[in-house]
Design a protein around this motif. Structure first.
Motif, PDB file in Angstrom:
ATOM      1  N   VAL C  87       1.300   5.578 -17.369  1.00  0.00           N
ATOM      2  CA  VAL C  87       2.596   5.696 -16.696  1.00  0.00           C
ATOM      3  C   VAL C  87       3.731   5.343 -17.664  1.00  0.00           C
ATOM      4  CG1 VAL C  87       3.988   4.836 -14.773  1.00  0.00           C
ATOM      5  CG2 VAL C  87       1.515   5.116 -14.501  1.00  0.00           C
ATOM      6  N   LYS C  88       4.799   6.126 -17.592  1.00  0.00           N
ATOM      7  CA  LYS C  88       5.995   5.835 -18.396  1.00  0.00           C
ATOM      8  C   LYS C  88       7.105   5.376 -17.447  1.00  0.00           C
ATOM      9  CE  LYS C  88       6.047  10.035 -20.193  1.00  0.00           C
ATOM     10  NZ  LYS C  88       4.750  10.538 -19.720  1.00  0.00           N
ATOM     11  N   PRO C  89       8.080   4.621 -17.954  1.00  0.00           N
ATOM     12  CA  PRO C  89       9.163   4.155 -17.067  1.00  0.00           C
ATOM     13  C   PRO C  89       9.849   5.318 -16.355  1.00  0.00           C
ATOM     14  CG  PRO C  89       9.256   2.990 -19.166  1.00  0.00           C
ATOM     15  CD  PRO C  89       8.193   4.035 -19.308  1.00  0.00           C
ATOM     16  N   THR C  90       9.914   6.486 -17.022  1.00  0.00           N
ATOM     17  CA  THR C  90      10.609   7.626 -16.412  1.00  0.00           C
ATOM     18  C   THR C  90       9.793   8.283 -15.298  1.00  0.00           C
ATOM     19  OG1 THR C  90       9.695   8.903 -18.233  1.00  0.00           O
ATOM     20  CG2 THR C  90      11.997   8.221 -18.429  1.00  0.00           C
ATOM     21  N   ASP C  91       8.537   7.848 -15.143  1.00  0.00           N
ATOM     22  CA  ASP C  91       7.697   8.452 -14.100  1.00  0.00           C
ATOM     23  C   ASP C  91       8.003   7.889 -12.707  1.00  0.00           C
ATOM     24  OD1 ASP C  91       6.366   9.978 -15.966  1.00  0.00           O
ATOM     25  OD2 ASP C  91       4.735   8.526 -16.246  1.00  0.00           O
ATOM     26  N   ALA C  92       8.812   6.821 -12.642  1.00  0.00           N
ATOM     27  CA  ALA C  92       8.986   6.128 -11.363  1.00  0.00           C
ATOM     28  C   ALA C  92       9.419   7.054 -10.214  1.00  0.00           C
ATOM     29  CB  ALA C  92       9.975   4.970 -11.534  1.00  0.00           C
ATOM     30  N   PRO C  93      10.441   7.898 -10.398  1.00  0.00           N
ATOM     31  CA  PRO C  93      10.855   8.739  -9.262  1.00  0.00           C
ATOM     32  C   PRO C  93       9.714   9.623  -8.753  1.00  0.00           C
ATOM     33  CG  PRO C  93      12.466   8.848 -11.055  1.00  0.00           C
ATOM     34  CD  PRO C  93      11.296   8.109 -11.580  1.00  0.00           C
ATOM     35  N   ALA C  94       8.981  10.228  -9.687  1.00  0.00           N
ATOM     36  CA  ALA C  94       7.899  11.133  -9.277  1.00  0.00           C
ATOM     37  C   ALA C  94       6.814  10.377  -8.528  1.00  0.00           C
ATOM     38  CB  ALA C  94       7.319  11.831 -10.510  1.00  0.00           C
ATOM     39  N   ILE C  95       6.498   9.170  -8.998  1.00  0.00           N
ATOM     40  CA  ILE C  95       5.425   8.406  -8.348  1.00  0.00           C
ATOM     41  C   ILE C  95       5.839   8.040  -6.926  1.00  0.00           C
ATOM     42  CG2 ILE C  95       4.241   6.174  -8.362  1.00  0.00           C
ATOM     43  CD1 ILE C  95       4.048   6.437 -11.399  1.00  0.00           C
ATOM     44  N   VAL C  96       7.069   7.546  -6.788  1.00  0.00           N
ATOM     45  CA  VAL C  96       7.509   7.156  -5.438  1.00  0.00           C
ATOM     46  C   VAL C  96       7.579   8.389  -4.530  1.00  0.00           C
ATOM     47  CG1 VAL C  96       9.364   6.101  -4.095  1.00  0.00           C
ATOM     48  CG2 VAL C  96       8.738   5.143  -6.323  1.00  0.00           C
ATOM     49  N   ALA C  97       8.063   9.505  -5.066  1.00  0.00           N
ATOM     50  CA  ALA C  97       8.152  10.726  -4.264  1.00  0.00           C
ATOM     51  C   ALA C  97       6.762  11.205  -3.848  1.00  0.00           C
ATOM     52  CB  ALA C  97       8.870  11.822  -5.062  1.00  0.00           C
ATOM     53  N   SER C  98       5.772  10.988  -4.724  1.00  0.00           N
ATOM     54  CA  SER C  98       4.422  11.478  -4.425  1.00  0.00           C
ATOM     55  C   SER C  98       3.826  10.761  -3.223  1.00  0.00           C
ATOM     56  CB  SER C  98       3.512  11.283  -5.648  1.00  0.00           C
ATOM     57  OG  SER C  98       3.094   9.935  -5.738  1.00  0.00           O
ATOM     58  N   LEU C  99       4.374   9.579  -2.900  1.00  0.00           N
ATOM     59  CA  LEU C  99       3.844   8.844  -1.753  1.00  0.00           C
ATOM     60  C   LEU C  99       4.097   9.607  -0.455  1.00  0.00           C
ATOM     61  CD1 LEU C  99       5.037   5.245  -2.739  1.00  0.00           C
ATOM     62  CD2 LEU C  99       2.834   6.318  -3.191  1.00  0.00           C
ATOM     63  N   GLN C 100       5.076  10.551  -0.535  1.00  0.00           N
ATOM     64  CA  GLN C 100       5.340  11.372   0.662  1.00  0.00           C
ATOM     65  C   GLN C 100       4.801  12.776   0.465  1.00  0.00           C
ATOM     66  OE1 GLN C 100       9.576  10.280   0.792  1.00  0.00           O
ATOM     67  NE2 GLN C 100       9.242   9.848   2.972  1.00  0.00           N
ATOM     68  N   GLY C 101       3.888  12.898  -0.466  1.00  0.00           N
ATOM     69  CA  GLY C 101       3.214  14.189  -0.626  1.00  0.00           C
ATOM     70  C   GLY C 101       3.790  15.089  -1.689  1.00  0.00           C
ATOM     71  N   ALA C 102       4.853  14.669  -2.354  1.00  0.00           N
ATOM     72  CA  ALA C 102       5.436  15.527  -3.390  1.00  0.00           C
ATOM     73  C   ALA C 102       4.475  15.668  -4.561  1.00  0.00           C
ATOM     74  CB  ALA C 102       6.764  14.938  -3.872  1.00  0.00           C
ATOM     75  N   ALA C 103       4.567  16.804  -5.241  1.00  0.00           N
ATOM     76  CA  ALA C 103       3.719  17.018  -6.415  1.00  0.00           C
ATOM     77  C   ALA C 103       4.163  16.062  -7.515  1.00  0.00           C
ATOM     78  CB  ALA C 103       3.846  18.459  -6.884  1.00  0.00           C
ATOM     79  N   CYS C 104       3.199  15.621  -8.320  1.00  0.00           N
ATOM     80  CA  CYS C 104       3.505  14.631  -9.347  1.00  0.00           C
ATOM     81  C   CYS C 104       2.568  14.875 -10.518  1.00  0.00           C
ATOM     82  CB  CYS C 104       3.306  13.237  -8.739  1.00  0.00           C
ATOM     83  SG  CYS C 104       3.228  11.929  -9.945  1.00  0.00           S
ATOM     84  N   ASP C 105       3.137  14.971 -11.731  1.00  0.00           N
ATOM     85  CA  ASP C 105       2.253  15.322 -12.848  1.00  0.00           C
ATOM     86  C   ASP C 105       1.797  14.113 -13.662  1.00  0.00           C
ATOM     87  OD1 ASP C 105       4.610  14.726 -14.004  1.00  0.00           O
ATOM     88  OD2 ASP C 105       4.879  16.640 -15.063  1.00  0.00           O
ATOM     89  N   VAL C 106       1.956  12.921 -13.100  1.00  0.00           N
ATOM     90  CA  VAL C 106       1.426  11.738 -13.793  1.00  0.00           C
ATOM     91  C   VAL C 106      -0.105  11.750 -13.669  1.00  0.00           C
ATOM     92  CG1 VAL C 106       1.432   9.231 -13.907  1.00  0.00           C
ATOM     93  CG2 VAL C 106       3.509  10.454 -13.225  1.00  0.00           C
ATOM     94  N   GLN C 107      -0.785  11.448 -14.777  1.00  0.00           N
ATOM     95  CA  GLN C 107      -2.254  11.509 -14.769  1.00  0.00           C
ATOM     96  C   GLN C 107      -2.841  10.555 -13.740  1.00  0.00           C
ATOM     97  OE1 GLN C 107      -4.251  11.656 -18.591  1.00  0.00           O
ATOM     98  NE2 GLN C 107      -5.930  10.429 -17.781  1.00  0.00           N
ATOM     99  N   VAL C 108      -3.748  11.103 -12.934  1.00  0.00           N
ATOM    100  CA  VAL C 108      -4.397  10.295 -11.903  1.00  0.00           C
ATOM    101  C   VAL C 108      -5.824  10.007 -12.330  1.00  0.00           C
ATOM    102  CG1 VAL C 108      -5.139  10.224  -9.496  1.00  0.00           C
ATOM    103  CG2 VAL C 108      -2.935  11.255 -10.101  1.00  0.00           C
ATOM    104  N   GLY C 109      -6.202   8.761 -12.257  1.00  0.00           N
ATOM    105  CA  GLY C 109      -7.547   8.369 -12.655  1.00  0.00           C
ATOM    106  C   GLY C 109      -8.544   8.589 -11.537  1.00  0.00           C
ATOM    107  N   ASN C 110      -9.800   8.539 -11.920  1.00  0.00           N
ATOM    108  CA  ASN C 110     -10.859   8.742 -10.944  1.00  0.00           C
ATOM    109  C   ASN C 110     -11.510   7.408 -10.620  1.00  0.00           C
ATOM    110  OD1 ASN C 110     -13.157   9.391  -9.550  1.00  0.00           O
ATOM    111  ND2 ASN C 110     -14.209  10.308 -11.324  1.00  0.00           N
TER     112      ASN C 110
END
Lengths: 171, 181, 551, 238
Positions: C87-110
């Motif tokens: 995660v990078k500091p600039t990823d914050a908006p995308a991560i928070v938005a993804s909590l409501q289902g928005a697409a997010c290109d931050v790598q997700v672990g398994n």
């Protein structure tokens, strides 16, 4: 010659000199917190280095006088531990971690690059007093090896080039 | 056949050879027991082939020392480090702690600072052999079979070792006979 | 404070929690990649997107997968936790938005990755879950209940018995049975006794203790308090390296909070039991991991070891009986008390019980901290969990035990990881450093690296360690610079034996291990560097004169 | 105190409980080499020359700090121990610059005597040739760090017999060294009482009386034992 009766003793001179410096006051408060216990010597040395940047002779003598320890004991302890420095440090410090994980991932090459560019060895400071190069045994950041600490901040997964670039922006 | 014995003088003060000569009347007996084929006390220029025993005095200080030592090793069955300089480096090695510049400093001290006439380090080839960076004891340069310490080893100690060797024994010194210094 | 008061406190704390929790790893590893900025940005973003009612951002300790950091774990979104990596500091908006289902290109672990799935977490149960700077979080996962239980329901001897039953062995390296040690201190006569926690994790390539102290400081404090009750001590010292400033500050916070709630200090849980803990900060000396050296350091002296006996259990700090255990050992205690010694003894192998935390680092795909049951084959750790060597490489050996350990060659990867098996291979369990080396690694250089470490860390008190390690390093340097001969190798081996058997303390006694083990398994790498010795020993010769000489 | 019986080198001996293996061995004329041990001050077990084999233990134990126990079976002079002792001395000789020929203590040096008693005829390890200083700033005494073996006898007598605490060890590892006060020139030390006990205690030529030339420096170690006996046991005559 037997202890000099006429000349002022070193400890007296240091105590007199210290009374004008606020940092000695802060240090004394810290010692008081430890009830001037002799076993708190290492804690006191940490605080002294934090306040003064390095441990010079008069500072060690001040501590010896306050904790009622022989100066040789204070000096012996201060030079046993790598964390304490008796020499002033440069404006910036760069600590290259040479732990195993960092080493197998090329910390030696990072070290070589810095040494070559700044022409100093580990433990030395550049002649312009800008940079002190230090090494660490392991800073416990093995998961992000190789790591280098610039002015107290750890930077992860470095290359020799990236390290030199960081130093460039720092200095 | 008599043992072919050599003695050699590398970087040392020749005190060990003086002590050798101190064996006094035993030297006469010794002359009947060995052939002295090479030594500072006889006039032979080239170290001969097929030597049985060679006593080496002095530390390895310069390239000449090293060269002759290697030649000696190739041509000799048994080497004996003779005296503290050969065994430990001793006084000649006291320049070593002075670091990489010690060679220049030693020459400066000897040929310039302490010179009464014509100060200057001799430069021509073949006059002063090039000093090694570090003075080393003999066994660091070549393999040595036996050790005869002492500064110098007393005559009785030298005799003891020689007699044992002539008798075909591995020389064995014990106790104070092994004292350095 | 009574247990009920604590429970009320916990209930209030849990009640204030929000539906979705963004757990931000703020351990030293992720902090170096701006985890603090990430957390700030996430908090600002939660506010900006108006999600404060449902979403909280929590500071947590190490999640283990340090090589993929900075890490953000998400709870409450689905049944399974979600893990964001790199995660990078600039990823914050995308991560928070993804909590409501928005697409997010931050790598997700398994989370089903063998790196996690093969773990068994006892010591690190709370790592990455609780906020290490809030005691309420620790209380919410059942913290300090074990201490309450021993103080109210158990005799000190029963506590020792429970630990003995568990089969727990010291996690600092040597593997001494913990119950036996506790029993000895408990039986030692003395009005004053001490408990010391050894957090001087000096092995290069190991950071298990740092992670535990940074992620879950209370589990160690509680373990120490239980130990103090069991052995009859009222004062503890927690010795931490100065290189771990974050761990130190979190411990200071934790001690302050525990004292405020009456969980440390006088009359704990309103019982007659008193226990205080002082932090002692190391100052950069590997030898202080040795218990007698550590005690000298706690007393404010030069950290030089002394001969044992007397053992610290009989005569330790200021001559008083002293219990010294490692961080990870203390971190096992609450689980043993809560779930029983017999439960703990059911994990692991016959002689090595429980789990062990390892720092998996070096030339391996998945770097990080893992906790596995004892006896797991080394291959499972490095190949399945660690994912093997990075692209193009092959694993050549695994180094365990740091400068006191050895290199285990790839051919022995099926070895079970337990105290005895590792010792048999010339290595040791050590504190848990596991550095993987691939075929690009020169084993003689590695041996030299460790020898230089030991030489520089030797305290200088005893001759074999002070002068022996220096000579061994010199010989290794000669060999690696292609100036060494077979005679030098023989001298090196001779010193391996001598330094091991004659040194005063564990540092010197184990310093030859990396050389000895690489000589055992990778001898050809040494031999390839040796030079011919034309002026070396001659074939045996005799000198026989005709007539014997008389003296 | 109860008596204990034990076996040293195959010989049954008995001694008081609390005695060390070294004491009992010496009382029974069994010589165990030592360098850091000094009668009159506590032991540190640092030189490792007095290591002995104790039956049933895989670890070698220092005779100077190991207390006797009932039924102990001790070997003080096995081939293995002799080999280790010789190696220890080799390491010491290689570590600093011990040049016996020009040393003030030549002929009166414990290191030198031990070397020949243990059959050390040469040092197989490369000499380190470190650069060390000689401190001759004191009015009466000198300190040659080249000859120091870090036995810490001087430190211990200065602290525990004289009580001045002038001497200590600074640094660590191969760079460890004996200091006066804050690593000052000895002559500048304010705490030194000039009692000379450190000089008496030194096993080598590291501490010496100024003016002593090669071979002249004899240390008077019995004096230290005398002081301790007089002070602690009120015993002035042997």
């Amino acid at each position: 010659m037997l202890p000099l009766l006429t000349r002022e003793k070193n400890a007296d001179r240091v105590l007199r000199h210290a009374s004008g410096d606020k940092r000695f006051k802060i240090l004394e408060v810290h010692m008081k917190k430890h009830q001037f216990r002799q076993d708190a010597l290492i804690e006191v040395l940490h605080k002294a280095q934090e306040l003064f940047g390095f441990l010079e002779d008069d500072l060690l003598l001040f501590i010896a006088a306050k904790l009622k320890l022989p100066p040789s004991r204070v000096f012996g302890v201060a030079t046993f531990y790598h964390f304490f420095t008796l020499k002033p440090q440069g404006e910036h410090t760069c600590v290259v971690c040479l732990g195993t994980a960092c080493y197998v991932k090329g910390a030696d090459k990072i070290m070589a690059a810095i040494q070559e560019k700044y022409r100093i060895k580990a433990g030395e400071t550049t002649p312009d007093n800008q940079l002190s190069l230090l090494t660490a045994r392991c800073i416990g950041a093995c998961g992000i090896a190789p790591a280098v600490t610039f002015d107290g901040h750890v930077a992860p997964k470095l290359t020799p080039e990236a390290t030199l670039e960081k130093l460039n922006t720092l200095i | 056949m008599k043992l072919r014995v050599a003695t050699v003088w590398l970087g040392g003060c020749s005190g060990c050879h003086m002590s050798f000569l101190d064996m006094d009347e035993f030297l006469i007996e010794l002359a009947g027991l060995i052939d002295l084929v090479y030594s500072p006390v006889i006039d032979v220029k080239e170290f001969p082939e097929a030597v049985d025993v060679c006593l080496i005095e002095g530390a390895v200080c310069n390239e000449d020392n090293l060269e002759i030592l290697r030649k000696i090793r190739e041509r000799t069955k048994v080497l004996v480090s003779f005296g503290d300089c050969a065994v430990t480096g001793n006084v000649p090695a006291m320049r070593n702690p002075f670091g990489p510049d010690n060679r220049e400093n030693v020459l400066q001290r000897a040929y310039v600072e302490n010179a009464r006439n014509n100060p200057g380090v001799p430069k021509a080839d073949g006059i002063v052999p090039r000093l090694l960076e570090q003075v080393v004891p003999v066994h660091e340069a070549v393999y040595v079979e036996y050790y005869l310490p002492g500064c110098p080893p007393p005559a009785a100690r030298i005799k003891e070792v020689l007699v044992q060797i002539i008798n075909g024994q591995a020389p064995l010194l014990t106790g104070p006979q092994l004292k350095f210094g | 404070m009574q247990l009920d008061d604590l429970k009320a406190l916990v209930a209030k704390h849990i009640g204030a929690r929000k539906k979705i929790v963004l757990r931000t790893c703020m351990s030293a590893g992720c902090m170096s990649s701006q985890a603090d900025v990430i957390k700030r940005n996430l908090e600002a973003e939660v506010k900006a997107q108006g999600r404060e009612a449902e979403v909280e951002v929590r500071r947590v300790g190490c999640m283990g997968f340090c090589g993929q950091g900075p890490l953000i774990g998400v709870d409450g979104l689905s049944a399974k936790e979600k893990l964001f990596e790199f995660v990078k500091p600039t990823d914050a908006p995308a991560i928070v938005a993804s909590l409501q289902g928005a697409a997010c290109d931050v790598q997700v672990g398994n989370p089903d990755h063998p790196f996690f799935a093969r773990q068994m977490r006892i010591v690190r149960a709370n790592g990455g879950i609780v906020d290490p700077e809030r005691i309420e979080d620790y209380l919410a996962v059942g913290g300090y209940q074990a201490l309450h239980q021993v103080l109210t329901e158990m005799q000190p001897s029963e506590v020792v018995d429970e630990i003995t039953t568990s089969g727990l062995r010291g996690r600092g390296g040597a593997g001494f049975p913990t119950g036996l040690k506790w029993g000895t201190v408990a039986k030692s006569a003395g009005a004053k006794k001490y408990v010391v926690c050894n957090g001087d994790e000096g092995d290069p390539g190991a950071f298990m203790d740092r992670s535990v102290l940074e992620s879950d400081p209370h589990i160690v404090l509680e373990g120490m308090a239980i130990a103090a009750y069991a052995v009859g001590a009222d004062q503890g010292f927690l010795y931490v390296r100065a290189e771990y400033p974050l761990a130190i500050s979190r411990l200071q916070t934790a001690i302050k909070q525990a004292k405020a709630l009456g969980l440390l200090g006088g009359g704990i849980f309103e019982s007659p039991f008193n226990f205080n803990i002082d932090i002692r900060i190391g100052a950069g000396a590997f030898v202080c991991g040795e218990e007698t050296a550590l005690m000298a350091s706690v007393e404010g002296k030069r950290g030089t070891p002394r001969p044992r006996p007397p053992f610290p259990a009989e005569s330790g700090l200021w001559g008083c009986p002293t219990l010294i255990n490692n961080v990870e050992t203390f971190a096992n205690i609450t689980a043993i008390i809560n779930r029983g010694g017999a439960w703990y003894a059911g994990i692991g192998t016959e002689k090595s019980k429980g789990t062990k935390v390892f720092a998996l680092t070096g030339k391996i795909k998945n770097n990080g901290l893992i906790e596995v049951p004892m006896g797991i084959p080394l291959r499972q750790i490095v190949e399945e969990m660690g994912g093997g060597a990075p692209a193009g490489g092959h694993i050549k050996s695994v180094q365990t035990g740091g400068p006191s350990g050895g290199c285990i060659p790839a051919a022995y990867l099926d070895t079970p990881v337990d105290y005895e098996s590792l010792t048999k291979l010339g290595s040791i369990m050590g504190s848990g450093g596991m550095v993987v080396m691939d075929d690009a690694t020169n084993m003689v250089e590695i041996a030299k690296f460790y020898m230089e470490f030991c030489m520089e860390e030797s305290c200088g008190k005893c001759i074999p360690c002070r002068a022996g390690t220096a000579q061994m390093f010199h010989l290794l340097e000669k060999i690696t610079q292609r100036r060494g001969t077979a005679r030098d190798l023989a001298k090196l081996e001779e010193l391996c034996d001598m330094v091991r058997h004659t040194s005063l303390c564990g540092l010197g006694q184990t310093a030859p291990n990396p050389v000895a083990s690489t000589l055992k398994f990778f001898r050809s790498e040494y031999e390839a560097l040796l030079q011919p010795d034309p002026f070396g020993p001659r074939p045996s010769v005799t000198t026989q004169s005709a007539e014997p000489v008389t003296l | 105190m109860a008596a204990k019986t034990l076996i040293i080198d195959g010989k049954a001996v008995s001694a008081e409980e609390g005695a060390t293996v070294l004491q009992v061995a010496r009382d029974n004329n069994v010589a165990i080499p030592t360098l850091c041990h000094l009668e009159g001050v506590y032991d540190v077990g640092a030189c490792r020359l007095c290591l002995v084999e104790v039956a049933g233990s895989t670890k070698l134990q220092p005779a100077c700090t190991t207390k006797i126990s009932e039924g102990m079976n001790i070997q003080t002079n096995s081939d293995r121990l002799r080999k280790y002792r010789r190696l220890t001395l080799e390491l010491l000789f290689a570590e600093r610059n011990h040049v016996c020929a020009v040393c003030v203590s030549n002929g009166h040096c414990e290191l030198q005597t031990l070397a020949y008693s243990l059959g050390l005829d040469h040092v197989r390890y490369d000499y380190v040739f470190p650069k060390w200083k000689v401190d001759v700033t004191h009015r009466l005494f000198g300190m040659d760090h080249n000859r120091c073996i870090l036995c810490t006898r001087c430190v211990r007598v200065c602290w525990h017999i004289e009580g001045a605490g002038t001497k200590n060890v600074a640094g660590r590892g191969a760079t460890a060294r004996i200091i006066s006060d804050l690593d000052q020139p000895w002559g500048d030390s304010e705490s030194c009482t000039e009692c000379g006990k450190c000089v008496m205690a030194c096993p080598t030529g590291a501490l010496f009386h100024k003016g002593a030339t090669a071979g002249e420096m004899e240390h008077d170690r019995d004096k230290l034992e005398f002081i301790v006996n007089a002070r602690e046991k009120q015993q002035w005559l042997p």
